[in-house]
Scaffold this motif. Structure first.
Motif, PDB file in Angstrom:
ATOM      1  N   PRO A   1       8.490  -4.491   3.877  1.00 50.87           N
ATOM      2  CA  PRO A   1       8.765  -3.660   2.606  1.00 50.87           C
ATOM      3  C   PRO A   1       8.247  -2.215   2.788  1.00 50.87           C
ATOM      4  CG  PRO A   1       6.824  -5.601   2.844  1.00 50.87           C
ATOM      5  CD  PRO A   1       7.394  -5.374   3.928  1.00 50.87           C
ATOM      6  N   SER A   2       7.949  -1.636   1.229  1.00 51.93           N
ATOM      7  CA  SER A   2       7.856  -0.350   1.088  1.00 51.93           C
ATOM      8  C   SER A   2       6.378  -0.605   1.560  1.00 51.93           C
ATOM      9  CB  SER A   2       8.199  -0.553   0.033  1.00 51.93           C
ATOM     10  OG  SER A   2       7.192  -1.007  -0.827  1.00 51.93           O
ATOM     11  N   ARG A   3       5.887   0.789   1.856  1.00 49.03           N
ATOM     12  CA  ARG A   3       4.988   1.632   1.902  1.00 49.03           C
ATOM     13  C   ARG A   3       3.897   0.822   0.996  1.00 49.03           C
ATOM     14  NH1 ARG A   3       3.740   6.509   5.247  1.00 49.03           N
ATOM     15  NH2 ARG A   3       4.786   6.244   6.364  1.00 49.03           N
ATOM     16  N   LEU A   4       4.083   1.419  -0.559  1.00 49.52           N
ATOM     17  CA  LEU A   4       3.297   0.612  -0.999  1.00 49.52           C
ATOM     18  C   LEU A   4       2.962  -0.790  -1.497  1.00 49.52           C
ATOM     19  CD1 LEU A   4       3.917   2.957  -4.888  1.00 49.52           C
ATOM     20  CD2 LEU A   4       2.537   2.939  -2.861  1.00 49.52           C
ATOM     21  N   SER A   5       4.149  -1.607  -1.194  1.00 48.11           N
ATOM     22  CA  SER A   5       4.289  -3.342  -1.176  1.00 48.11           C
ATOM     23  C   SER A   5       2.875  -3.339  -0.628  1.00 48.11           C
ATOM     24  CB  SER A   5       5.461  -3.436  -1.060  1.00 48.11           C
ATOM     25  OG  SER A   5       6.535  -3.336  -2.301  1.00 48.11           O
ATOM     26  N   THR A   6       3.345  -2.700   1.085  1.00 51.71           N
ATOM     27  CA  THR A   6       2.640  -3.170   2.253  1.00 51.71           C
ATOM     28  C   THR A   6       1.153  -3.027   2.477  1.00 51.71           C
ATOM     29  OG1 THR A   6       4.396  -3.102   3.422  1.00 51.71           O
ATOM     30  CG2 THR A   6       2.339  -3.439   4.855  1.00 51.71           C
ATOM     31  N   PHE A   7       0.716  -2.040   1.854  1.00 52.54           N
ATOM     32  CA  PHE A   7      -0.515  -1.374   1.336  1.00 52.54           C
ATOM     33  C   PHE A   7      -0.864  -1.837   0.011  1.00 52.54           C
ATOM     34  CE2 PHE A   7      -3.644   1.187  -0.357  1.00 52.54           C
ATOM     35  CZ  PHE A   7      -4.292   1.651   0.667  1.00 52.54           C
ATOM     36  N   GLY A   8      -0.076  -2.521  -1.021  1.00 55.88           N
ATOM     37  CA  GLY A   8      -0.501  -3.401  -2.003  1.00 55.88           C
ATOM     38  C   GLY A   8      -1.396  -4.468  -1.557  1.00 55.88           C
ATOM     39  N   GLY A   9      -0.285  -4.759  -0.638  1.00 54.50           N
ATOM     40  CA  GLY A   9      -0.622  -6.714  -0.126  1.00 54.50           C
ATOM     41  C   GLY A   9      -2.615  -6.503   0.826  1.00 54.50           C
ATOM     42  N   THR A  10      -2.176  -5.363   0.872  1.00 53.39           N
ATOM     43  CA  THR A  10      -3.665  -5.066   1.738  1.00 53.39           C
ATOM     44  C   THR A  10      -4.713  -4.748   0.598  1.00 53.39           C
ATOM     45  OG1 THR A  10      -3.487  -4.492   3.641  1.00 53.39           O
ATOM     46  CG2 THR A  10      -5.643  -3.872   3.421  1.00 53.39           C
ATOM     47  N   LEU A  11      -4.731  -3.793  -0.431  1.00 53.37           N
ATOM     48  CA  LEU A  11      -5.478  -4.217  -1.575  1.00 53.37           C
ATOM     49  C   LEU A  11      -5.979  -5.608  -2.015  1.00 53.37           C
ATOM     50  CD1 LEU A  11      -4.732  -0.902  -2.938  1.00 53.37           C
ATOM     51  CD2 LEU A  11      -6.151  -1.420  -1.148  1.00 53.37           C
TER      52      LEU A  11
END
Length: 307
Positions: free
Chosen positions: A133-143
């Motif tokens: 998915p988008s970068r924000l979704s991917t990084f948001g999943g990590t957060l």
């Protein structure tokens, strides 16, 4: 129907479809990150180290000093007979955050740095950001996964403190008095802010350095050495004191101190616990750092080349 109207409606439909897609990507990324963290032995080792530190310094050493009537570094300046009240369930709100500003914060920093920085060394960020998915979704999943891990560690710490304090109360024949719900909620909230801030700081440094080892080293040096040196210099130079009073470690230590964990003027206070700021300013400052670290990390991840 005009072309502009049709274009506007198409754009609106595209934006409406983008929101569920982003949410779905965030949920999927969170599940994937939670699976990775859950199966990663380093995460369990970090959590276990913190729980053992909390149990040892909050209860074990003090109970040994109380039961033997001896004095040591853990109760310097405090009569052994005065240690028992702090070992009972009613004192959990003040005991819970005692080790979080320094030692617990350093461990959470390592957790965040490993979660974010390992993706560069293993190449998982490149794969996820180019095919997922988008970068924000991917990084948001990590957060989100790191935040859930922090909540789990706080819950385990609270359960361990209750078990240890109840056991001591039973062994010593003391009546079990439960802590006030309000004070307990404030302690848990303060612990979540402190651990969350340090975990997000680790994530940010992990993203900036692209190396978990370097991020962990920088975090430990900063939280355990540099801030303490700066506060020492600030006591001598008034100008530097204004800066040291708003550092992340100072804010976290002051929040713990405001919750009753003691301070630098308290001989029973834990390392890193301060009384520099009042409770409300300290909580707001810690929350602000948490948000800033997470947002800056997301912005860097969004615009940085991961190849």
């Amino acid at each position: 129907m005009s072309t502009a109207t049709m274009t506007g409606r198409a754009t609106a439909r595209g934006e409406a479809r983008a929101v569920p897609t982003m949410i779905g990507g965030l949920v999927a990324s969170t599940k994937a990150e939670l699976l990775r963290l859950r199966k990663w032995p380093a995460v369990w080792i970090l959590a276990t180290v913190w729980l053992l530190l909390n149990l040892t310094f909050a209860y074990l050493f003090n109970y040994i000093a109380y039961s033997t009537g001896s004095s040591g570094f853990s109760n310097e300046g405090v009569p052994p007979s005065a240690l028992l009240p702090d070992l009972l369930p009613a004192a959990i709100p003040s005991v819970l955050t005692g080790g979080m500003p320094m030692f617990g914060g350093a461990i959470m920093f390592i957790l965040g740095a490993l979660a974010a920085g390992s993706g560069y060394g293993w190449g998982t960020w490149k794969t996820a950001l180019t095919q997922g998915p988008s970068r924000l979704s991917t990084f948001g999943g990590t957060l989100a996964a790191v935040a859930i891990a922090v909540v789990g560690v706080i819950a385990a710490t609270l359960a361990l403190d209750f078990a240890a304090s109840i056991l001591i109360a039973v062994v010593e024949g003391q009546s079990i008095v439960w802590p006030a719900l309000g004070a307990l909620a404030e302690a848990v909230g303060g612990g979540l802010l402190i651990f969350g801030m340090w975990a997000m700081a680790g994530v940010l440094v992990g993203v900036l350095t692209r190396s978990p080892a370097l991020a962990v080293g920088l975090g430990l040096v900063w939280s355990l050495v540099i801030e303490n040196l700066l506060r020492g210099v600030g006591n001598l130079l008034s100008g530097i004191e204004y800066v040291t009073n708003v550092l992340p470690g100072t804010a976290a230590g002051s929040l713990a101190g405001a919750l009753g964990a003691g301070g630098s003027d308290d001989p029973d206070g834990a390392p890193g616990v301060l009384t520099v700021l009042d409770g409300r300013p300290a909580a707001l400052l810690v929350a602000a750092y948490l948000v800033v670290f997470a947002v800056v990390g997301a912005l860097v991840m969004r615009h940085r080349d991961v190849t």
